[in-house]
Scaffold this motif. Structure first.
Motif, PDB file in Angstrom:
ATOM      1  N   LEU A  88       1.568  30.978  -4.862  1.00  0.00           N
ATOM      2  CA  LEU A  88       1.449  32.435  -4.796  1.00  0.00           C
ATOM      3  C   LEU A  88       2.260  33.095  -5.895  1.00  0.00           C
ATOM      4  CD1 LEU A  88       1.794  32.988  -0.936  1.00  0.00           C
ATOM      5  CD2 LEU A  88      -0.309  33.043  -2.285  1.00  0.00           C
ATOM      6  N   ALA A  89       3.483  32.582  -6.110  1.00  0.00           N
ATOM      7  CA  ALA A  89       4.329  33.119  -7.170  1.00  0.00           C
ATOM      8  C   ALA A  89       3.696  32.892  -8.542  1.00  0.00           C
ATOM      9  CB  ALA A  89       5.714  32.475  -7.109  1.00  0.00           C
ATOM     10  N   LEU A  90       3.148  31.703  -8.765  1.00  0.00           N
ATOM     11  CA  LEU A  90       2.502  31.412 -10.038  1.00  0.00           C
ATOM     12  C   LEU A  90       1.303  32.316 -10.264  1.00  0.00           C
ATOM     13  CD1 LEU A  90       2.544  27.501 -10.014  1.00  0.00           C
ATOM     14  CD2 LEU A  90       3.964  29.023 -11.407  1.00  0.00           C
ATOM     15  N   GLN A  91       0.514  32.521  -9.235  1.00  0.00           N
ATOM     16  CA  GLN A  91      -0.673  33.370  -9.331  1.00  0.00           C
ATOM     17  C   GLN A  91      -0.303  34.783  -9.769  1.00  0.00           C
ATOM     18  OE1 GLN A  91      -2.899  33.257  -5.743  1.00  0.00           O
ATOM     19  NE2 GLN A  91      -4.533  34.590  -6.464  1.00  0.00           N
ATOM     20  N   CYS A  92       0.753  35.311  -9.168  1.00  0.00           N
ATOM     21  CA  CYS A  92       1.206  36.657  -9.506  1.00  0.00           C
ATOM     22  C   CYS A  92       1.734  36.718 -10.937  1.00  0.00           C
ATOM     23  CB  CYS A  92       2.282  37.087  -8.508  1.00  0.00           C
ATOM     24  SG  CYS A  92       2.948  38.735  -8.793  1.00  0.00           S
ATOM     25  N   GLU A  93       2.526  35.716 -11.324  1.00  0.00           N
ATOM     26  CA  GLU A  93       3.091  35.689 -12.682  1.00  0.00           C
ATOM     27  C   GLU A  93       2.001  35.577 -13.736  1.00  0.00           C
ATOM     28  OE1 GLU A  93       6.109  36.119 -13.667  1.00  0.00           O
ATOM     29  OE2 GLU A  93       7.452  35.699 -11.982  1.00  0.00           O
ATOM     30  N   LEU A  94       0.979  34.767 -13.465  1.00  0.00           N
ATOM     31  CA  LEU A  94      -0.127  34.620 -14.408  1.00  0.00           C
ATOM     32  C   LEU A  94      -0.891  35.927 -14.551  1.00  0.00           C
ATOM     33  CD1 LEU A  94      -1.496  31.126 -13.329  1.00  0.00           C
ATOM     34  CD2 LEU A  94      -0.238  31.652 -15.421  1.00  0.00           C
ATOM     35  N   ARG A  95      -1.061  36.639 -13.462  1.00  0.00           N
ATOM     36  CA  ARG A  95      -1.730  37.938 -13.521  1.00  0.00           C
ATOM     37  C   ARG A  95      -0.962  38.901 -14.416  1.00  0.00           C
ATOM     38  NH1 ARG A  95      -1.562  38.964  -8.711  1.00  0.00           N
ATOM     39  NH2 ARG A  95      -3.658  38.457  -8.004  1.00  0.00           N
ATOM     40  N   ASP A  96       0.364  38.767 -14.410  1.00  0.00           N
ATOM     41  CA  ASP A  96       1.190  39.633 -15.254  1.00  0.00           C
ATOM     42  C   ASP A  96       1.292  39.147 -16.688  1.00  0.00           C
ATOM     43  OD1 ASP A  96       1.616  41.295 -13.142  1.00  0.00           O
ATOM     44  OD2 ASP A  96       3.667  40.639 -12.724  1.00  0.00           O
ATOM     45  N   GLY A  97       0.591  38.049 -17.009  1.00  0.00           N
ATOM     46  CA  GLY A  97       0.521  37.577 -18.390  1.00  0.00           C
ATOM     47  C   GLY A  97       1.537  36.528 -18.779  1.00  0.00           C
ATOM     48  N   ALA A  98       2.282  35.985 -17.829  1.00  0.00           N
ATOM     49  CA  ALA A  98       3.310  34.994 -18.143  1.00  0.00           C
ATOM     50  C   ALA A  98       2.690  33.700 -18.658  1.00  0.00           C
ATOM     51  CB  ALA A  98       4.169  34.715 -16.915  1.00  0.00           C
ATOM     52  N   LYS A  99       3.338  33.071 -19.624  1.00  0.00           N
ATOM     53  CA  LYS A  99       2.917  31.779 -20.157  1.00  0.00           C
ATOM     54  C   LYS A  99       3.931  30.678 -19.825  1.00  0.00           C
ATOM     55  CE  LYS A  99      -0.661  33.657 -22.103  1.00  0.00           C
ATOM     56  NZ  LYS A  99      -2.018  33.447 -21.520  1.00  0.00           N
ATOM     57  N   GLU A 100       5.186  31.061 -19.650  1.00  0.00           N
ATOM     58  CA  GLU A 100       6.253  30.152 -19.235  1.00  0.00           C
ATOM     59  C   GLU A 100       6.870  30.732 -17.971  1.00  0.00           C
ATOM     60  OE1 GLU A 100       7.146  27.316 -20.732  1.00  0.00           O
ATOM     61  OE2 GLU A 100       5.848  27.471 -22.500  1.00  0.00           O
ATOM     62  N   ILE A 101       6.944  29.944 -16.908  1.00  0.00           N
ATOM     63  CA  ILE A 101       7.394  30.456 -15.612  1.00  0.00           C
ATOM     64  C   ILE A 101       8.469  29.535 -15.045  1.00  0.00           C
ATOM     65  CG2 ILE A 101       6.696  31.062 -13.261  1.00  0.00           C
ATOM     66  CD1 ILE A 101       3.801  31.356 -14.427  1.00  0.00           C
ATOM     67  N   GLU A 102       9.546  30.128 -14.579  1.00  0.00           N
ATOM     68  CA  GLU A 102      10.632  29.374 -13.953  1.00  0.00           C
ATOM     69  C   GLU A 102      10.842  29.904 -12.538  1.00  0.00           C
ATOM     70  OE1 GLU A 102      14.339  28.258 -16.164  1.00  0.00           O
ATOM     71  OE2 GLU A 102      15.291  29.527 -14.627  1.00  0.00           O
ATOM     72  N   LEU A 103      10.891  29.007 -11.565  1.00  0.00           N
ATOM     73  CA  LEU A 103      11.062  29.389 -10.171  1.00  0.00           C
ATOM     74  C   LEU A 103      12.186  28.590  -9.528  1.00  0.00           C
ATOM     75  CD1 LEU A 103       7.298  29.387  -9.065  1.00  0.00           C
ATOM     76  CD2 LEU A 103       8.700  31.398  -9.553  1.00  0.00           C
ATOM     77  N   GLN A 104      12.949  29.264  -8.661  1.00  0.00           N
ATOM     78  CA  GLN A 104      13.960  28.593  -7.855  1.00  0.00           C
ATOM     79  C   GLN A 104      13.326  28.248  -6.512  1.00  0.00           C
ATOM     80  OE1 GLN A 104      16.834  27.780  -9.303  1.00  0.00           O
ATOM     81  NE2 GLN A 104      16.021  28.837 -11.119  1.00  0.00           N
ATOM     82  N   VAL A 105      13.296  26.957  -6.192  1.00  0.00           N
ATOM     83  CA  VAL A 105      12.538  26.484  -5.040  1.00  0.00           C
ATOM     84  C   VAL A 105      13.445  25.689  -4.103  1.00  0.00           C
ATOM     85  CG1 VAL A 105      10.527  25.182  -4.275  1.00  0.00           C
ATOM     86  CG2 VAL A 105      10.476  26.367  -6.486  1.00  0.00           C
ATOM     87  N   ALA A 106      13.489  26.110  -2.839  1.00  0.00           N
ATOM     88  CA  ALA A 106      14.282  25.415  -1.829  1.00  0.00           C
ATOM     89  C   ALA A 106      13.384  24.489  -1.017  1.00  0.00           C
ATOM     90  CB  ALA A 106      14.963  26.429  -0.910  1.00  0.00           C
ATOM     91  N   ASP A 107      13.851  23.257  -0.785  1.00  0.00           N
ATOM     92  CA  ASP A 107      13.126  22.347   0.096  1.00  0.00           C
ATOM     93  C   ASP A 107      14.076  21.825   1.162  1.00  0.00           C
ATOM     94  OD1 ASP A 107      14.659  20.327  -1.055  1.00  0.00           O
ATOM     95  OD2 ASP A 107      13.030  19.547  -2.295  1.00  0.00           O
ATOM     96  N   GLU A 108      13.697  20.749   1.835  1.00  0.00           N
ATOM     97  CA  GLU A 108      14.518  20.252   2.942  1.00  0.00           C
ATOM     98  C   GLU A 108      15.819  19.611   2.468  1.00  0.00           C
ATOM     99  OE1 GLU A 108      10.376  18.532   3.876  1.00  0.00           O
ATOM    100  OE2 GLU A 108      11.284  19.602   2.181  1.00  0.00           O
ATOM    101  N   ARG A 109      15.944  19.386   1.167  1.00  0.00           N
ATOM    102  CA  ARG A 109      17.115  18.688   0.649  1.00  0.00           C
ATOM    103  C   ARG A 109      18.039  19.563  -0.190  1.00  0.00           C
ATOM    104  NH1 ARG A 109      12.667  15.595   0.608  1.00  0.00           N
ATOM    105  NH2 ARG A 109      12.748  13.492   1.491  1.00  0.00           N
TER     106      ARG A 109
END
Length: 249
Positions: free
Chosen positions: A155-176
């Protein structure tokens, strides 16, 4: 279905986990009728994807859905089931710009007479994530104020691509732990979805030179940047998730 979704491995679990990457993977995962920026929010959706893994002679259908459960709170869910078992992943979040700020992530797998669960609760006031997993001790760790979960990554990538981003960095939390994900638009490609030709942007997760995994996602600009295909290559082969139909988008 967010890009983590292929990392857990059993004989029957690989094809079920494919849509859950980024993913969910895991994947996680998709269709907006309006931008997720400013005061605008995504529209609810329900989409079916077909999963195919190398060496497995059958495919599996996984359903991804997005719904608003109350003012400001959204639920992303993926459910896949076959005769061997089923997997369900759920994320609860609030939107901040293009980032789904996660409050909860849950994973449940049932099959072969066993049940495996994982839960991640994120306290946004304290900035602490608490993780519970079957047969594992509870653990906690600090998270940043812009952390999302692996199911909501797409979902975050989809939104960033709509805004024209070519390089995207996300902070992602998992179980570890919390990890930094890097994504790059590598070009355009035309795919065939249920007999229809669709132009896409191809996105690669940058995993580092020494990684034996390759993860690619294809988003369709002409269909509100819906995720239409995801592929991951591991040392156990290729895993592919493809949207079943563009009809209704």
């Amino acid at each position: 279905m967010g890009s983590h979704s292929l990392r857990r491995v059993t004989h029957w679990r690989n094809p079920l986990r494919t849509p859950l990457i980024f993913a969910g993977i895991l994947l996680a995962n998709l269709a907006f009728s309006s931008a997720a920026t400013g005061d605008e929010t995504p529209s609810p959706f329900r989409l079916d994807y077909r999963l195919k893994s190398e060496g497995i002679p059958f495919s599996i259908v996984a359903t991804r859905s997005l719904s608003q459960v109350q003012d400001g709170l959204w639920k992303m869910e993926v459910h896949a089931k076959n005769w061997l078992g089923e997997i369900r992943e759920t994320a609860l979040f609030n939107w901040q710009g293009c980032t789904p700020l996660s409050n909860y992530y849950g994973y449940e797998r049932r099959g072969l007479g066993k049940v495996k669960e994982a839960k991640l609760h994120i306290d946004r006031q304290t900035g602490v994530a608490a993780s519970e997993r079957t047969d594992k001790p509870m653990r906690s760790y600090d998270v940043s104020d812009n952390a999302t979960d692996e199911l909501s990554v797409s979902l975050a990538l989809q939104c960033e691509l709509r805004d024209g981003a070519k390089e995207i960095e996300l902070q992602v939390a998992d179980e570890r732990a919390q990890k930094t994900h890097h994504y790059t638009v590598t070009g355009t490609e035309t795919l065939t979805i249920d007999g229809d030709k669709v132009k896409t942007l191809k996105v690669q997760r940058q995993r580092g030179k020494n990684s034996d995994r390759q993860t690619y996602m294809w988003f369709a600009p002409g269909h509100d940047y819906t995720l239409v295909q995801l592929m991951q290559k591991n040392d156990d082969g290729e895993h592919l998730m493809t949207l079943q139909s563009l009809k209704g988008l």
